[in-house]
Each structure stands twice: as structure tokens, then as C-alpha cells.
Design an enzyme around this catalytic site. Structure first.
Site: not given
Ligand code: SAH
Ligand code: SF4
Length: 368
Positions: A95, A108, A115, A119, A122, A341
Site C-alpha cells: 500500500e 508514505c 515485514c 512488532c 503493527c 501501517c
Molecule cells: N518498519 C519501519 C517503517 C514502517 S512502520 C519502522 O518500523 O520504522 C512506520 C511507523 O508506523 C513506525 O514508526 C511504526 O512503529 C509505526 N506503526 C506501526 N504500526 C502502528 C500502529 N498500529 N499504530 C501506530 N503506529 C504504528
Molecule cells: Fe515491521 Fe511494523 Fe515493526 Fe515497522 S513497525 S518494523 S513495519 S513490524
């Protein structure tokens, strides 16, 4: 085929000229093709009227395969937020989100399908890694945005690698994309590298490598907790590279580039939003080239976690600011179309379904 088809955005201008010469054509045809893609945002042979008709489809077929097909194209906020769900050549889905502000347009982009970093808060992380995107698959997301804006006389001003995927886990293609996006036409898209932000979960060796590239792009570090005990859980790679190591690598990047690192912190109710954590975060960042970007958690379906209460968020902001550290709360735009995300792709591929309620009263502040 395991790799996406070759596209001119995967190649330097010199390599494109060699490729065209290898097809028995004049090298300058590569420049013409590049202009169509990077200045007119088209890969349609019939629109390339400066090329002899007989050559158009052959060259476009070789160097401008269509990489993204829009499975969904959604908009909200009165058209100010736009989101595409792309189907790639092998069926993988990613996306891209475009956000218009009065003074700029931010895109974005995704760097991977899925991924592997896991995390737990996410949506992208829940599904695991499908594959890395090619350089051209990354660049093409921005070209799609430019194409949309060109019709309205606008341009993309900022690009954040905050869509699906961990950019530094797809290091080579992401760095090439940064170079291609910022190279002048016809080599690339001509967007200032200073307006690009590479966001990472904190892969320390890759941050160090990035520092040595001599780029001027901004780095964002997704911290989410100032202490190892909690970060080990929220950001599993912390079990490998601790808070102090990730921050040290970030400061080296900031010093080398002269650019403030953006510290990303998703505020999760009663998990990481305690006053003492704000104080600890403030003290870790005080006096550094840093800016804190607080993100109200966008709850993923089935998760027990939710965003912090507004009063708690305000206190968190104040405590960080009290250390003299710059802090903003991220705009939560695009929530009706699952603008955060990984959410939309996760819904469509059926790995997780159903929008949780995400319409709290929140601040509307800029992303960067
Ligand atoms: N993988 C990279 C970039 C993609 S995620 C990273 O983690 O930095 C982009 C941002 O969105 C990151 O800061 C991530 O922690 C945040 N993010 C992911 N899931 C989220 C959620 N459910 N609510 C708020 N922020 C989120
Ligand atoms: Fe991957 Fe989501 Fe963690 Fe970013 S926040 S590193 S996209 S699992």
C-alpha cells in the site's frame, strides 16, 4: 519468475543506455524513455510520440513494464488523503498513502511486502515477510502519486518510508530508491533527498552502513519505549540491538548528516505512556539532534491495545518538552481508509479483518 520484471528505475541512466544499445538502438532513446517515466509519469507506449512508432512498444516493453496494478484506490478527508492498494506482478500486495496539506504533499511508501520484524502492535508485522520490493516497485509508488498530482498542478514534496516493511532490511533496493527518487530528470524523479525520511525499527549495523552512504535523507528511529525491558516486547529486534545502541547509531547518523533524527513513539494506553517513561525518554534525548513524533496507536484488529487517553498524551508531550526536546503528535489522517501501517493490505489478504474503532478526538498535527 521470482524477481519483478526489469524496469528502467532499477537501473542508472548509464545502464539504461547500455541496455538500449544492446537492443540495437541509439542510447539517447534511454533518455527519452526516462523522461516519459520521470517527467510525464507514463509507461504507455502509445503516449511516446517522440519515439518512432515501431520502436515504442519494443522499448517500453523492455524497460517500462507495468509493475503496480491498483487493486483498490480509496480517498477520504475530502480527497486530501488517498490510498492505493497495489497488486504486484506475483500477486503480493502493498500500500501507498498520499496526504495533501496546505503547504505540502507527503507520500508514505512501502519497502517490502509484509515485514519480518514482528512488532506486536503493527498489522504489517503480524503477517510476516512476503518479499522485498525492487527499486522500481518502490519508485513507481511515488510516480503514481506524481501522476495523480500532475493533473491538479501539484507535486510530491515529502516521502516517508513508513508504509509496509522495514526499509533497512531491504537495504540495497531502498538506498537505490533514495538515489533514484532524488536524482534529477532524466536519471530520476528530482525530489530533494532532504525531503525523504527512512524509518527503521533500529537495525544498528544497517544504520551505520547508511551513515557511510553520504545521503542527506532524514532518519526516523521507531523507539516506542525508552527502556530495554519494555522495548524487548514492543520491538523484538531490541533483543539484538538495545535502546542505547540504536540511539548511538542514530546520533552518528545525525552528526554525519547534520539532520535531526525523528524518534517515533506509538503511544499505547497503560503500556508505554507512563509519566516516568516520558521523563526517561526526555533525558535520553536531551541535548541531541532529535525530534519526537508521538503516534496515537492505531489499534490492530484483535489487539488488546489501544491509544493513550488525550490527557495522558498531553502530559507525555509536556514532560518531553520540559527536557528541551522538540515533540509533536502525529496527524492521524486517513483512518477511515485504514491509512496506517499495513492495515488495508492485511484486510484484503484476509490475514486479519475488521476495523476497530479509531475515531477518538485527537490532535491534528503534521507528520514531520
Ligand atoms: N518498519 C519501519 C517503517 C514502517 S512502520 C519502522 O518500523 O520504522 C512506520 C511507523 O508506523 C513506525 O514508526 C511504526 O512503529 C509505526 N506503526 C506501526 N504500526 C502502528 C500502529 N498500529 N499504530 C501506530 N503506529 C504504528
Ligand atoms: Fe515491521 Fe511494523 Fe515493526 Fe515497522 S513497525 S518494523 S513495519 S513490524
Amino acid at each position: 519468475m521470482t524477481h519483478p520484471p526489469r524496469h528502467l528505475a532499477d537501473l542508472s541512466l548509464a545502464e539504461r543506455r547500455e541496455t538500449v544499445a544492446g537492443l540495437g538502438q541509439k542510447p539517447f532513446r534511454a533518455d527519452q524513455l526516462s523522461r516519459h517515466f520521470f517527467a510525464r509519469y507514463t509507461d504507455r507506449a502509445e503516449e511516446m510520440t517522440d519515439l518512432p512508432a515501431a520502436l515504442r512498444s519494443e522499448l517500453a516493453g523492455e524497460l517500462l513494464p507495468s509493475l503496480l496494478s491498483a487493486d483498490k484506490d480509496l480517498s477520504c478527508d475530502n480527497g486530501a488523503t488517498r490510498k492505493w492498494l497495489w497488486r504486484l506482478f506475483d500477486g503480493a500486495m502493498v500500500e501507498t498513502v498520499l496526504m495533501k496539506y496546505p503547504d505540502r504533499v507527503t507520500m508514505c511508501v512501502s519497502s517490502q511486502a509484509g515485514c519480518g520484524m514482528g512488532c506486536p502492535f503493527c498489522a504489517t508485522g503480524q503477517a510476516g515477510l512476503t518479499r522485498n520490493l525492487s527499486t522500481a516497485e518502490i519508485v513507481s509508488q511515488v510516480v503514481a502519486g506524481e501522476k495523480l498530482l500532475a493533473g491538479e498542478g501539484g507535486r510530491v514534496s515529502n516521502i516517508v518510508f513508513m508504509g509496509m516493511g522495514e526499509p533497512l532490511a531491504n537495504y540495497k533496493n531502498v538506498v537505490a530508491a533514495v538515489r533514484r527518487l532524488s536524482a534529477p530528470v532524466p536519471e530520476g524523479l528530482g525530489i530533494s533527498q532532504r525531503s525523504l525520511t527512512v524509518s527503521t525499527v533500529g537495525l544498528v549495523p544497517a544504520i551505520r552502513k547508511l551513515t557511510a552512504e553520504g545521503l542527506t535523507a532524514r532518519l526516523a528511529l521507531s523507539l516506542h519505549a525508552p527502556d530495554d525491558e519494555l522495548r524487548d516486547e514492543l520491538v523484538p529486534v531490541n533483543q539484538r540491538w538495545k535502546v542505547a545502541e540504536a540511539l548511538d547509531a542514530a546520533w552518528e547518523y545525525a552528526e554525519a548528516t547534520g539532520r535531526r533524527v525523528s524518534i517515533e513513539y506509538a503511544l499505547i494506553r497503560d503500556i508505554n505512556d507512563q509519566p516516568w517513561r516520558a521523563d526517561l525518554l526526555g533525558s535520553l534525548l536531551a541535548g541531541r539532534l532529535a525530534h519526537v513524533n508521538l503516534i496515537p496507536l492505531n489499534p490492530t484488529p484483535g489487539s488488546k491495545w489501544t491509544a493513550s487517553r488525550p490527557g495522558v498524551t498531553d502530559e507525555f508531550v509536556e514532560r518531553i518538552a520540559a527536557h528541551g526536546v522538540a515533540v509533536t503528535v502525529r496527524d492521524t489522517r486517513g483512518q477511515e481508509i485504514d491509512g496506517a501501517c499495513g492495515q488495508l493490505a492485511a484486510t484484503v489478504t484476509g490475514r486479519s479483518v475488521g476495523p476497530a474503532s479509531r475515531r477518538g478526538a485527537r490532535k491534528n498535527l503534521p507528520i514531520a
